[in-house]
Design a protein around this motif. Structure first.
Motif, PDB file in Angstrom:
ATOM      1  N   GLY A 184       0.804  -1.213   0.000  1.00 35.09           N
ATOM      2  CA  GLY A 184       0.000   0.000   0.000  1.00 35.09           C
ATOM      3  C   GLY A 184       0.839   1.265   0.000  1.00 35.09           C
ATOM      4  N   GLU A 185       2.023   1.200   0.612  1.00 32.23           N
ATOM      5  CA  GLU A 185       2.908   2.366   0.671  1.00 32.23           C
ATOM      6  C   GLU A 185       3.558   2.665  -0.681  1.00 32.23           C
ATOM      7  N   ILE A 186       3.787   1.626  -1.465  1.00 31.78           N
ATOM      8  CA  ILE A 186       4.540   1.786  -2.708  1.00 31.78           C
ATOM      9  C   ILE A 186       3.574   2.000  -3.862  1.00 31.78           C
ATOM     10  N   GLY A 187       3.453   3.236  -4.282  1.00 34.14           N
ATOM     11  CA  GLY A 187       2.489   3.535  -5.332  1.00 34.14           C
ATOM     12  C   GLY A 187       2.965   3.164  -6.724  1.00 34.14           C
ATOM     13  N   ALA A 188       4.279   3.129  -6.925  1.00 32.49           N
ATOM     14  CA  ALA A 188       4.825   2.829  -8.251  1.00 32.49           C
ATOM     15  C   ALA A 188       6.115   2.046  -8.077  1.00 32.49           C
ATOM     16  N   ALA A 189       6.482   1.307  -9.105  1.00 31.61           N
ATOM     17  CA  ALA A 189       7.688   0.477  -9.035  1.00 31.61           C
ATOM     18  C   ALA A 189       8.920   1.319  -8.729  1.00 31.61           C
ATOM     19  N   SER A 190       8.929   2.562  -9.196  1.00 35.28           N
ATOM     20  CA  SER A 190      10.092   3.423  -8.985  1.00 35.28           C
ATOM     21  C   SER A 190      10.288   3.803  -7.520  1.00 35.28           C
ATOM     22  N   ARG A 191       9.252   3.593  -6.698  1.00 36.32           N
ATOM     23  CA  ARG A 191       9.338   3.940  -5.283  1.00 36.32           C
ATOM     24  C   ARG A 191       9.728   2.760  -4.403  1.00 36.32           C
ATOM     25  N   ALA A 192       9.900   1.597  -4.982  1.00 36.96           N
ATOM     26  CA  ALA A 192      10.177   0.413  -4.171  1.00 36.96           C
ATOM     27  C   ALA A 192      11.459   0.575  -3.362  1.00 36.96           C
ATOM     28  N   SER A 193      12.517   1.037  -4.024  1.00 34.22           N
ATOM     29  CA  SER A 193      13.795   1.185  -3.340  1.00 34.22           C
ATOM     30  C   SER A 193      13.696   2.179  -2.196  1.00 34.22           C
ATOM     31  N   TYR A 194      13.028   3.315  -2.438  1.00 36.17           N
ATOM     32  CA  TYR A 194      12.895   4.340  -1.403  1.00 36.17           C
ATOM     33  C   TYR A 194      12.099   3.820  -0.211  1.00 36.17           C
ATOM     34  N   ALA A 195      10.945   3.192  -0.471  1.00 36.45           N
ATOM     35  CA  ALA A 195      10.080   2.735   0.618  1.00 36.45           C
ATOM     36  C   ALA A 195      10.764   1.654   1.460  1.00 36.45           C
ATOM     37  N   MET A 196      11.448   0.728   0.812  1.00 40.14           N
ATOM     38  CA  MET A 196      12.136  -0.317   1.561  1.00 40.14           C
ATOM     39  C   MET A 196      13.323   0.258   2.336  1.00 40.14           C
ATOM     40  N   GLY A 197      14.018   1.217   1.732  1.00 39.53           N
ATOM     41  CA  GLY A 197      15.123   1.862   2.426  1.00 39.53           C
ATOM     42  C   GLY A 197      14.657   2.629   3.643  1.00 39.53           C
ATOM     43  N   GLU A 198      13.498   3.296   3.542  1.00 33.93           N
ATOM     44  CA  GLU A 198      12.950   4.015   4.684  1.00 33.93           C
ATOM     45  C   GLU A 198      12.657   3.071   5.847  1.00 33.93           C
ATOM     46  N   ARG A 199      12.122   1.906   5.530  1.00 41.43           N
ATOM     47  CA  ARG A 199      11.872   0.916   6.587  1.00 41.43           C
ATOM     48  C   ARG A 199      13.176   0.568   7.312  1.00 41.43           C
ATOM     49  N   LEU A 200      14.206   0.312   6.563  1.00 43.92           N
ATOM     50  CA  LEU A 200      15.484  -0.055   7.169  1.00 43.92           C
ATOM     51  C   LEU A 200      16.065   1.103   7.976  1.00 43.92           C
ATOM     52  N   ARG A 201      15.923   2.333   7.478  1.00 41.41           N
ATOM     53  CA  ARG A 201      16.440   3.484   8.215  1.00 41.41           C
ATOM     54  C   ARG A 201      15.726   3.670   9.547  1.00 41.41           C
ATOM     55  N   ARG A 202      14.452   3.285   9.597  1.00 41.19           N
ATOM     56  CA  ARG A 202      13.705   3.395  10.852  1.00 41.19           C
ATOM     57  C   ARG A 202      13.974   2.205  11.775  1.00 41.19           C
ATOM     58  N   GLY A 203      14.847   1.316  11.358  1.00 35.87           N
ATOM     59  CA  GLY A 203      15.157   0.150  12.178  1.00 35.87           C
ATOM     60  C   GLY A 203      14.088  -0.916  12.139  1.00 35.87           C
ATOM     61  N   GLU A 204      13.225  -0.895  11.125  1.00 33.47           N
ATOM     62  CA  GLU A 204      12.146  -1.862  11.009  1.00 33.47           C
ATOM     63  C   GLU A 204      12.559  -2.998  10.077  1.00 33.47           C
TER      64      GLU A 204
END
Length: 465
Positions: free
Chosen positions: A336-356
């Motif tokens: 649901g967070e990833i609206g487009a394929a181009s955002r996959a890297s950013y959204a997954m990276g944000e999770r890791l940066r938050r320690g999730e």
């Protein structure tokens, strides 16, 4: 490989059954090699060291409890229902057929029964109606509509063959389960609704404490059917869903399969009907997975003679955990967070940066990869190869490989399925809970047949007076 020994000899030296031997392999406790003839062989020195050390009880990240069971075996990357590859069974079987196999150990009917009916259809273009199942109509009351069985062959578990073919819940029981949800907020997740539904179905069944195998199987049929039928459709409670689907030119069919009914509950407007078969495939794969956390809870409940409904409630409670069935809810949220394929890297990276943690990757047992997830993902790809949101999933998988995450697991594929089908939030863990009910009851039957209860012991680490 001269000097290496076969599986039977290795199990004999360890004093365990073959299923336990292969569970050691899947957990990395033992090393297995393939002989030229394809059979598994083991290093006798390693076997002897393990025999001297005793059965392994601990593994990194948790405590391992060994309970002998004939239900499901875990292999290196997949699981086996009573010795048969679950992925292979999912190619052709429905959840109902897997239940027959897990509950009785004998071959289920290969196809649902078809019988012609002359009842008229509201659709003028329909020339005939074909009943896809031999199951009886729901009874007036009680959690299970109990079929009349004539000349039914008894299966090994004592469950008559005819009785394991019919899946229906009593009309009054379903009505009570639906009424019990009236006061719930619309945001309540489907898995939480299932806990209310199972409680209501239990209250409606006055003979739920009959723990004989045939009685438990009848409860299981009505319970799974009731869990599906009592869930609200996407537009609320309204009238019961029309049980008809088009199966060919001028032919309407009445679908009583569990996955078909659940598809009509959850699938969003405009969902591609080809994904309904992927749902069937997923439910077969999810029916059991050896001593997963929820199954252990279910077995403990059964060992003290809790009734089948209480067994399932124990399993559902544990399923909600974020490290178990709730992991699929996390996958849904990520999609649901990833609206487009181009955002996959950013959204997954944000999770890791938050320690999730990034849900849908890695598995406590299948360290090298979860073949269940690969099989379900491929099923979804084949069903809707042109779905625009598939590109998001592929981008996520590419990014996971780039940042060296563990291999994708079945939660990822299940979350993708519900996402592509436009299902409501929480549908994935509800699908998990409904399908796993079959496995919980198979394990419960084993515990009901045993004279002793499961009683774990703690290693006390607190203060002493």
């Amino acid at each position: 490989m001269s000097g290496w020994i076969g599986a039977d000899e290795a199990a004999r030296r360890l004093g365990v059954k073959a299923a336990t031997l292969y569970s050691y392999v899947s957990r990395g406790v033992l090393t297995r090699r393939k002989a030229p003839d394809g059979h598994s062989v083991f290093d006798p020195a390693e076997i002897d060291r393990l025999a001297r050390r005793g059965r392994p009880r601990r593994q990194p990240g948790g405590t391992e409890l060994v309970i002998e069971s004939a239900v499901t075996m875990l292999g290196e990357d997949r699981h086996y229902y009573r010795g048969r590859d679950a992925i292979g069974l999912a190619d052709a079987w429905r959840l109902e057929q897997v239940a027959v196999w897990l509950w009785t150990g004998l071959e289920p009917p290969s196809e649902p029964s078809n019988e012609s009916a002359s009842e008229p259809s509201a659709e003028p273009a329909v020339e005939s109606v074909t009943d896809l199942s031999a199951g009886p109509s729901a009874g007036a009351s009680g959690a299970v509509a109990r079929p009349a069985v004539r000349g039914a062959r008894k299966r090994a578990s004592g469950v008559p063959a005819a009785e394991v073919e019919a899946w229906a819940a009593g009309a009054e029981a379903v009505a009570a389960a639906r009424e019990a949800q009236r006061g719930l907020a619309s945001a309540v997740l489907p898995l939480e609704r299932l806990q209310v539904i199972v409680t209501a179905l239990a209250v409606a069944d006055p003979v739920r404490l009959n723990l004989e195998p045939a009685a438990v199987a009848r409860v299981g049929q009505g319970l799974v059917a009731g869990m599906v039928d009592a869930l609200p459709a996407r537009d609320g409670f309204g009238e019961p869903d029309t049980p008809y689907v088009v199966v060919g030119p001028g032919v309407l069919a009445r679908d009583r399969t569990v996955h078909g009914r659940l598809w009509r509950k959850f699938a969003g407007d405009g969902a591609d009907e080809r994904l309904a078969d992927a749902l069937r495939f997923a439910m077969v794969l999810l029916a059991d997975h050896e001593l997963a956390s929820s199954t252990l809870a279910a077995r403990v409940a059964a060992s003290v003679r809790a009734d089948p409904y209480a067994v399932v409630l124990a399993g559902l409670g544990v399923t909600s955990g974020a490290l178990h069935g709730g992991a699929a809810l996390g996958v849904e949220s990520l999609f649901g967070e990833i609206g487009a394929a181009s955002r996959a890297s950013y959204a997954m990276g944000e999770r890791l940066r938050r320690g999730e943690r990034i849900p849908g990757f890695g598995h406590a047992v299948y360290r090298a990869g979860d073949a269940r997830g690969e099989a379900l993902l491929e099923r979804v790809r084949r069903a809707v190869p042109d779905h625009p949101r598939l590109a998001v999933a592929e981008a996520m998988l590419d990014e996971a490989r780039r940042i060296r995450l563990p291999a994708m697991n079945v939660d990822f594929a299940l979350g993708l399925l519900t996402h592509l089908a436009g299902m409501p939030r929480g549908a994935a863990e509800a699908i998990f809970g409904i399908a796993r009910t079959v496995g919980w009851l198979a394990h419960a039957m084993e515990e009901y047949a045993r004279p002793t209860r499961l009683r774990l012991r703690a290693a006390y680490t607190g203060p002493l007076d």
